[in-house]
Design a protein around this motif. Structure first.
Motif, PDB file in Angstrom:
ATOM      1  N   ARG A 135      43.502  35.555  10.813  1.00  0.00           N
ATOM      2  CA  ARG A 135      45.195  35.926  12.079  1.00  0.00           C
ATOM      3  C   ARG A 135      45.097  35.805  13.720  1.00  0.00           C
ATOM      4  O   ARG A 135      46.136  34.874  14.439  1.00  0.00           O
ATOM      5  N   LEU A 136      43.720  35.341  14.180  1.00  0.00           N
ATOM      6  CA  LEU A 136      43.432  35.179  15.416  1.00  0.00           C
ATOM      7  C   LEU A 136      43.659  33.525  15.192  1.00  0.00           C
ATOM      8  O   LEU A 136      44.633  32.785  16.370  1.00  0.00           O
ATOM      9  N   LEU A 137      43.326  32.467  13.864  1.00  0.00           N
ATOM     10  CA  LEU A 137      43.441  31.000  14.282  1.00  0.00           C
ATOM     11  C   LEU A 137      45.152  30.641  14.009  1.00  0.00           C
ATOM     12  O   LEU A 137      45.095  29.249  14.221  1.00  0.00           O
ATOM     13  N   LYS A 138      45.704  32.107  13.933  1.00  0.00           N
ATOM     14  CA  LYS A 138      47.130  31.448  13.413  1.00  0.00           C
ATOM     15  C   LYS A 138      47.690  32.036  14.670  1.00  0.00           C
ATOM     16  O   LYS A 138      49.024  31.864  14.789  1.00  0.00           O
ATOM     17  N   GLY A 139      47.357  32.565  15.131  1.00  0.00           N
ATOM     18  CA  GLY A 139      48.029  32.591  16.772  1.00  0.00           C
ATOM     19  C   GLY A 139      48.658  34.306  16.582  1.00  0.00           C
ATOM     20  O   GLY A 139      49.822  34.762  17.514  1.00  0.00           O
ATOM     21  N   GLN A 140      48.198  34.748  15.525  1.00  0.00           N
ATOM     22  CA  GLN A 140      48.978  36.396  15.348  1.00  0.00           C
ATOM     23  C   GLN A 140      48.538  37.189  16.088  1.00  0.00           C
ATOM     24  O   GLN A 140      49.074  38.308  15.889  1.00  0.00           O
ATOM     25  N   LEU A 141      47.216  37.271  16.014  1.00  0.00           N
ATOM     26  CA  LEU A 141      46.479  37.990  17.319  1.00  0.00           C
ATOM     27  C   LEU A 141      46.358  37.581  18.642  1.00  0.00           C
ATOM     28  O   LEU A 141      45.495  36.436  18.544  1.00  0.00           O
ATOM     29  N   ASP A 142      45.985  38.296  19.136  1.00  0.00           N
ATOM     30  CA  ASP A 142      45.357  37.664  20.964  1.00  0.00           C
ATOM     31  C   ASP A 142      44.047  38.166  20.532  1.00  0.00           C
ATOM     32  O   ASP A 142      42.658  37.141  21.948  1.00  0.00           O
ATOM     33  N   GLY A 143      43.888  38.798  20.014  1.00  0.00           N
ATOM     34  CA  GLY A 143      41.850  39.208  20.053  1.00  0.00           C
ATOM     35  C   GLY A 143      41.745  40.513  18.659  1.00  0.00           C
ATOM     36  O   GLY A 143      42.904  40.922  17.918  1.00  0.00           O
TER      37      GLY A 143
END
Length: 291
Positions: A135-143
């Protein structure tokens, strides 16, 4: 003296590595080195010893570190207040929290971050251990606050915060609570409750199976609060990280021969291209982890 010099020095003081400090600051190593040298000239003293690969703070460097940290935090607050007043907006970050990490381990830091970064608005989402990086790499999470981070990717910046051991949880007043450590024989006789999201499940099962012990769960659930409440009410025992109790009435004890622990870390996309507020948050986490 410029604020960039102060920020570069703080990164160097945290890492004691010129290359890593330059990467975190988003500048080249020669740029960071020259900034530190100018700062030393302006202050009239050496801030860091350089002995081959060994870099460490001098007495002067140690003395001014906390003062510079206060200046940097003050600058962040001034900029944040100005941004809120002039633009009338906040910066929102969406952070994942692995659902086996106890709230108390995160909320203390979150409270500190909200105080020091007035423009920050946080959205916390529960995640499983396996989905954070994707989800980080997909941009769904900032951290995300992760347990036993699984990637060594250069795209991911990882800040280790602390470690916690795996213990056996039981109700207060349980017969085993009087023991300093629980034997495998005593464990094998207990009704067992299974935390399905537990990162240690396979390792615990393998450890017990190798010793001819098979625990057949009386209750299974992905709900941390449900399993822990059942343990607190005397329904059985469960394995639980030492800081992860979220209901009252639990006692935790080590299990003989079972020595497992996990690392809690914060992960985000690395590089100077990330949002300023995320870099500021990561810096706070780094200092929080060192304290």
């Amino acid at each position: 003296m410029e604020f960039n010099q102060i920020r570069y020095f703080l990164q160097l003081a945290d890492t004691l590595n010129f290359t890593e400090a330059a990467v975190r600051s988003g500048v080249s190593q020669p740029t960071l080195t020259r900034a530190i040298q100018r700062l030393e000239q302006e202050l009239g003293g050496t801030l860091v010893y350089r002995d081959g690969k060994d870099t460490r703070l001098t007495a002067l460097g140690r003395d001014i570190r906390s003062e510079f940290a206060a200046l940097a935090e003050g600058e962040q607050r001034v900029r944040a207040l100005s941004l809120n007043r002039v633009r009338g907006r906040r910066e929102t970050l969406t952070l994942g929290v692995v659902n086996t990490i106890a709230p108390a381990l995160i909320t203390g830091f979150v409270t500190q971050a909200l105080h020091q970064l007035p423009m920050l608005e946080l959205v916390l989402e529960p995640i499983t251990r396996d989905e954070g990086i994707e989800r980080l790499l997909k941009g769904q999470l900032d951290g995300c606050f992760a347990s036993d981070p699984m990637t060594k990717s250069a795209k991911i910046a990882t800040v280790e915060m602390f470690r916690e051991k795996l213990l056996l949880a039981m109700a207060q007043g349980h017969p085993l609570a009087s023991q300093t450590a629980v034997s495998l024989a005593d464990l094998s006789e207990q009704p067992y409750l299974d935390r399905l999201h537990c990162e240690f499940r396979m390792r615990v099962n393998d450890h017990l199976r190798a010793r001819a012990i098979i625990m057949i769960p009386r209750l299974r659930s992905e709900r941390e609060d449900l399993i822990q409440q059942a343990v607190a009410e005397g329904a059985g025992v469960c394995m639980l990280p030492e800081h992860s109790a979220i209901v009252p009435g639990l006692t935790l004890r080590p299990v003989e021969t079972l020595d497992l622990s996990r690392t809690i870390a914060f992960q985000s996309i690395s590089g100077s291209g990330t949002a300023v507020v995320l870099r500021q948050l990561r810096m706070l986490i780094e200092r929080h982890a060192l304290s």
